[in-house]
Design a protein around this motif. Structure first.
Motif, PDB file in Angstrom:
ATOM      1  N   ALA A  74      29.818  26.587 -19.681  1.00  0.00           N
ATOM      2  CA  ALA A  74      28.642  27.461 -19.609  1.00  0.00           C
ATOM      3  C   ALA A  74      28.182  27.618 -18.169  1.00  0.00           C
ATOM      4  N   VAL A  75      27.429  28.671 -17.948  1.00  0.00           N
ATOM      5  CA  VAL A  75      26.706  28.834 -16.692  1.00  0.00           C
ATOM      6  C   VAL A  75      25.307  28.262 -16.891  1.00  0.00           C
ATOM      7  N   CYS A  76      24.907  27.322 -16.046  1.00  0.00           N
ATOM      8  CA  CYS A  76      23.580  26.714 -16.115  1.00  0.00           C
ATOM      9  C   CYS A  76      22.811  27.052 -14.835  1.00  0.00           C
ATOM     10  N   TYR A  77      21.523  26.700 -14.826  1.00  0.00           N
ATOM     11  CA  TYR A  77      20.671  27.107 -13.714  1.00  0.00           C
ATOM     12  C   TYR A  77      19.939  25.907 -13.119  1.00  0.00           C
ATOM     13  N   LYS A 100      19.660  14.123  -2.570  1.00  0.00           N
ATOM     14  CA  LYS A 100      18.899  15.188  -3.222  1.00  0.00           C
ATOM     15  C   LYS A 100      19.015  15.012  -4.729  1.00  0.00           C
ATOM     16  N   ASP A 101      17.883  15.103  -5.422  1.00  0.00           N
ATOM     17  CA  ASP A 101      17.893  15.137  -6.888  1.00  0.00           C
ATOM     18  C   ASP A 101      17.845  16.592  -7.334  1.00  0.00           C
ATOM     19  N   ILE A 102      18.872  17.002  -8.052  1.00  0.00           N
ATOM     20  CA  ILE A 102      18.920  18.355  -8.603  1.00  0.00           C
ATOM     21  C   ILE A 102      18.763  18.267 -10.119  1.00  0.00           C
ATOM     22  N   TRP A 103      17.706  18.912 -10.626  1.00  0.00           N
ATOM     23  CA  TRP A 103      17.514  18.999 -12.074  1.00  0.00           C
ATOM     24  C   TRP A 103      18.147  20.299 -12.548  1.00  0.00           C
ATOM     25  N   LEU A 104      19.041  20.152 -13.517  1.00  0.00           N
ATOM     26  CA  LEU A 104      19.809  21.280 -14.014  1.00  0.00           C
ATOM     27  C   LEU A 104      19.402  21.600 -15.449  1.00  0.00           C
ATOM     28  N   SER A 105      19.151  22.863 -15.733  1.00  0.00           N
ATOM     29  CA  SER A 105      18.869  23.259 -17.109  1.00  0.00           C
ATOM     30  C   SER A 105      20.165  23.225 -17.911  1.00  0.00           C
ATOM     31  N   ILE A 106      20.074  22.738 -19.146  1.00  0.00           N
ATOM     32  CA  ILE A 106      21.252  22.623 -20.003  1.00  0.00           C
ATOM     33  C   ILE A 106      20.976  23.373 -21.303  1.00  0.00           C
ATOM     34  N   LYS A 162      19.375  15.266 -14.647  1.00  0.00           N
ATOM     35  CA  LYS A 162      19.197  15.036 -13.209  1.00  0.00           C
ATOM     36  C   LYS A 162      20.503  14.577 -12.574  1.00  0.00           C
ATOM     37  N   LEU A 163      20.844  15.214 -11.464  1.00  0.00           N
ATOM     38  CA  LEU A 163      22.033  14.876 -10.702  1.00  0.00           C
ATOM     39  C   LEU A 163      21.598  14.467  -9.299  1.00  0.00           C
ATOM     40  N   THR A 164      22.003  13.297  -8.853  1.00  0.00           N
ATOM     41  CA  THR A 164      21.651  12.839  -7.512  1.00  0.00           C
ATOM     42  C   THR A 164      22.836  13.078  -6.587  1.00  0.00           C
ATOM     43  N   ILE A 165      22.618  13.897  -5.557  1.00  0.00           N
ATOM     44  CA  ILE A 165      23.698  14.305  -4.667  1.00  0.00           C
ATOM     45  C   ILE A 165      23.615  13.507  -3.371  1.00  0.00           C
ATOM     46  N   VAL A 166      24.637  12.696  -3.110  1.00  0.00           N
ATOM     47  CA  VAL A 166      24.646  11.888  -1.889  1.00  0.00           C
ATOM     48  C   VAL A 166      24.948  12.791  -0.687  1.00  0.00           C
ATOM     49  N   PRO A 167      24.586  12.363   0.530  1.00  0.00           N
ATOM     50  CA  PRO A 167      24.745  13.221   1.704  1.00  0.00           C
ATOM     51  C   PRO A 167      26.157  13.775   1.902  1.00  0.00           C
ATOM     52  N   HIS A 168      27.196  12.961   1.666  1.00  0.00           N
ATOM     53  CA  HIS A 168      28.565  13.441   1.873  1.00  0.00           C
ATOM     54  C   HIS A 168      28.884  14.610   0.946  1.00  0.00           C
ATOM     55  N   ALA A 200      19.969  26.732  -4.416  1.00  0.00           N
ATOM     56  CA  ALA A 200      18.512  26.842  -4.450  1.00  0.00           C
ATOM     57  C   ALA A 200      18.045  26.929  -5.898  1.00  0.00           C
ATOM     58  N   VAL A 201      16.763  26.683  -6.111  1.00  0.00           N
ATOM     59  CA  VAL A 201      16.187  26.775  -7.462  1.00  0.00           C
ATOM     60  C   VAL A 201      16.449  28.171  -8.027  1.00  0.00           C
ATOM     61  N   GLY A 202      16.921  28.200  -9.263  1.00  0.00           N
ATOM     62  CA  GLY A 202      17.222  29.461  -9.920  1.00  0.00           C
ATOM     63  C   GLY A 202      18.670  29.882  -9.825  1.00  0.00           C
ATOM     64  N   ASP A 203      19.456  29.207  -8.966  1.00  0.00           N
ATOM     65  CA  ASP A 203      20.869  29.564  -8.807  1.00  0.00           C
ATOM     66  C   ASP A 203      21.677  29.183 -10.045  1.00  0.00           C
ATOM     67  N   ALA A 204      22.708  29.963 -10.308  1.00  0.00           N
ATOM     68  CA  ALA A 204      23.609  29.702 -11.424  1.00  0.00           C
ATOM     69  C   ALA A 204      24.785  28.854 -10.948  1.00  0.00           C
ATOM     70  N   VAL A 205      25.210  27.894 -11.785  1.00  0.00           N
ATOM     71  CA  VAL A 205      26.367  27.055 -11.469  1.00  0.00           C
ATOM     72  C   VAL A 205      27.250  26.936 -12.700  1.00  0.00           C
ATOM     73  N   ASN A 206      28.551  26.737 -12.466  1.00  0.00           N
ATOM     74  CA  ASN A 206      29.491  26.521 -13.560  1.00  0.00           C
ATOM     75  C   ASN A 206      29.423  25.059 -14.008  1.00  0.00           C
TER      76      ASN A 206
END
Length: 219
Positions: A105-108, A119-125, A157-163, A174-180
């Motif tokens: 699916a495409v999520c946002y 960075k903590d990225i919260w993804l809609s599922i 929630k996805l925590t993205i390490v600097p690397h 950015a907020v609102g972007d679509a991801v696979n």
């Protein structure tokens, strides 16, 4: 199959309509094409594409209507940055998890917060995928193998390490972007096996006693 460990970033050079669907050309000066052959698979933002033509710095692949309907390719334009990974070899370090390159699916992106240097990225599922988002389980986002660190209704929630942030397209999200998004393939197979077990149907060739000993069939 892939591991979700991104090798480099490429750029969509062209999206050419070919009758009812498209052909994409992806360019990357930093990607090693020396061992890429026609017919090989390259995960492009998590989408498994088959190489039909290549040069020293780019490859072309056909994109079916099925792929367009289920992935971010429906929104992609020339200049889009994409994560690239070659199919895994038997000798590849398995640094991520088992990734098929078949997007579910495409999520946002719902929100992004700083968490130290990460960075903590919260993804809609979407509701039909919520059950696969398991705390400390794996998920693939734009081809990147990530760990689910928290789950609430409709989000994870996805925590993205600097690397990872620096070496993938997540640095541009950015907020609102679509991801696979691709769910953990093992979770899908376990669900299928348990579904057969609960209905009294044993899949051919599967030793259901293994699941029983693991405690799955008693739940």
């Amino acid at each position: 199959m892939f591991t979700g460990i991104i090798e480099t970033i490429g750029t969509i050079k062209s999206l050419k309509r070919m009758g009812e669907d498209f052909q994409v050309e992806v360019q990357s000066p930093t990607f090693d094409f020396s061992d890429v052959n026609l017919g090989d698979s390259i995960a492009t933002n998590g989408v498994c594409l088959t190489v039909v033509e290549k040069s020293e710095q780019s490859f072309k692949a056909d994109v079916s209507n099925e792929t367009i309907s289920y992935t971010g390719f429906k929104h992609y334009q020339t200049g889009q940055l994409v994560n690239l990974e070659k199919a895994m070899l038997p000798t590849t370090r398995f640094g991520g998890h088992m990734v098929s390159g078949h997007v579910d699916a495409v999520c946002y992106v719902a929100s992004i917060y700083n968490n130290g240097r990460a960075k903590d990225i919260w993804l809609s599922i979407p509701s039909h995928l919520e059950k696969y988002a398991v705390k400390k389980g794996s998920i693939t986002v734009d081809g990147i193998s990530l760990t689910v660190n928290d789950v609430t209704e409709g989000q994870c929630k996805l925590t993205i390490v600097p690397h990872t942030f620096a070496e993938t397209t997540l640095s541009n999200v950015a907020v609102g972007d679509a991801v696979n998004v691709e769910i953990d393939i093992i979770a899908r197979y376990v669900e299928r096996l348990l579904g057969h077990a609960s209905s009294g149907k044993d899949p051919k060739g599967v030793d259901m006693s293994l699941l029983a000993r693991a405690g799955y069939l008693n739940k």
